[in-house]
Write a protein that holds these residues in place. Structure first.
Motif, PDB file in Angstrom:
ATOM      1  N   MET A   1       0.836  -1.211   0.000  1.00 14.05           N
ATOM      2  CA  MET A   1       0.000   0.000   0.000  1.00 14.05           C
ATOM      3  C   MET A   1       0.868   1.257   0.000  1.00 14.05           C
ATOM      4  SD  MET A   1      -3.021  -1.345   2.539  1.00 14.05           S
ATOM      5  CE  MET A   1      -4.083   0.096   2.558  1.00 14.05           C
ATOM      6  N   VAL A   2       1.923   1.266   0.803  1.00 11.70           N
ATOM      7  CA  VAL A   2       2.819   2.425   0.822  1.00 11.70           C
ATOM      8  C   VAL A   2       3.496   2.583  -0.539  1.00 11.70           C
ATOM      9  CG1 VAL A   2       4.889   3.442   1.866  1.00 11.70           C
ATOM     10  CG2 VAL A   2       3.199   2.327   3.322  1.00 11.70           C
ATOM     11  N   ASP A   3       3.921   1.447  -1.145  1.00 11.58           N
ATOM     12  CA  ASP A   3       4.548   1.497  -2.479  1.00 11.58           C
ATOM     13  C   ASP A   3       3.606   2.101  -3.509  1.00 11.58           C
ATOM     14  OD1 ASP A   3       6.800   0.358  -1.526  1.00 11.58           O
ATOM     15  OD2 ASP A   3       6.519  -1.609  -2.470  1.00 11.58           O
ATOM     16  N   ALA A   4       2.345   1.666  -3.467  1.00  7.80           N
ATOM     17  CA  ALA A   4       1.360   2.162  -4.429  1.00  7.80           C
ATOM     18  C   ALA A   4       1.209   3.672  -4.291  1.00  7.80           C
ATOM     19  CB  ALA A   4       0.020   1.472  -4.231  1.00  7.80           C
ATOM     20  N   LEU A   5       1.100   4.147  -3.051  1.00  5.44           N
ATOM     21  CA  LEU A   5       0.937   5.588  -2.828  1.00  5.44           C
ATOM     22  C   LEU A   5       2.192   6.340  -3.243  1.00  5.44           C
ATOM     23  CD1 LEU A   5      -0.904   5.581   0.623  1.00  5.44           C
ATOM     24  CD2 LEU A   5      -1.895   6.088  -1.603  1.00  5.44           C
ATOM     25  N   ALA A   6       3.363   5.768  -2.943  1.00  3.60           N
ATOM     26  CA  ALA A   6       4.627   6.419  -3.318  1.00  3.60           C
ATOM     27  C   ALA A   6       4.738   6.527  -4.831  1.00  3.60           C
ATOM     28  CB  ALA A   6       5.806   5.646  -2.743  1.00  3.60           C
ATOM     29  N   GLY A   7       4.171   5.555  -5.542  1.00  2.95           N
ATOM     30  CA  GLY A   7       4.192   5.585  -7.002  1.00  2.95           C
ATOM     31  C   GLY A   7       3.098   6.460  -7.595  1.00  2.95           C
TER      32      GLY A   7
END
Lengths: 107, 103
Positions: B33-39
């Motif tokens: 989830m953090v990766d998705a938001l960071a992307g």
């Protein structure tokens, strides 16, 4: 990203069966919801905190008619992102997007 | 409830998984989830809520103590909007999925 995409990522990259990935993802959100419904807070280190706040009843106005109305007290859920998440958003990924505002700073 | 309690609760439901398995999967959920938001992606979990990232432009701010002018850099900040089901359940209101048209 949807729940289905989270599940896909887990069984592709972490190596569990699709069934296990699905079951654990469903159970995770289910348990978090049940906990918040009881009014407890949920603290996920590295991600953020979900907290239920109680709002007192207050007077408001119907913006269309100007009538004064009572807005009932209620419970609302708030999320506060962790410093770790905030940092990730500003270092990883498309850093070029950081300088491109999509909303006024005063919002 | 902390992440550790969450892992224990999840693990109770799946006796064939070790606690370590549950921990790995749950960490992977939040990491992805953090990766998705960071992307720059948004996240939508039906019945739970959605996470979006908003961009804030650089601005001039003030140190509230000294009053000195400081420049605040542009940044990206995460927001969570609670979904309908969870919003009602938290408020102690009945929620009937059969009557729900949107989330």
């Amino acid at each position: 990203m949807t729940k289905a995409e989270i599940i896909t990522r887990i069984y592709e990259k972490v190596g569990f069966s699709k069934k296990d990935a699905t079951d654990v993802v469903e159970a995770t959100f289910d348990i978090i919801k049940g906990c918040l419904e009881k009014g407890d807070k949920v603290k996920i280190s590295g991600f953020g905190n979900f907290v239920v706040n109680t709002k007192r009843p207050r007077k408001g106005r119907n913006p269309q008619t100007g009538d004064e109305i009572i807005i009932d007290g209620r419970k609302v859920l708030t999320f506060k992102a962790s410093q770790i998440m905030k940092k990730s958003l500003n270092t990883m990924g498309s850093s070029s997007a950081i300088g491109a505002p999509d909303a006024p700073a005063s919002e | 409830m902390t992440k550790r309690d969450l892992i224990d609760e999840v693990n109770k439901r799946f006796p064939h998984l070790s606690r370590r398995d549950s921990e790995v999967i749950i960490n992977a959920i939040f990491d992805s989830m953090v990766d998705a938001l960071a992307g720059g992606d948004r996240i939508e979990i039906r019945g739970f809520g959605s996470f979006v990232v908003k961009n804030r432009r650089a601005r001039q701010g003030r140190n509230p103590k000294s009053g000195a002018l400081v420049s605040v850099a542009a940044k990206r900040v995460p927001f969570f909007k609670v979904g309908k089901e969870l919003r009602l359940r938290v408020d102690g209101k009945p929620y009937d999925p059969d009557l729900d048209g949107e989330d």
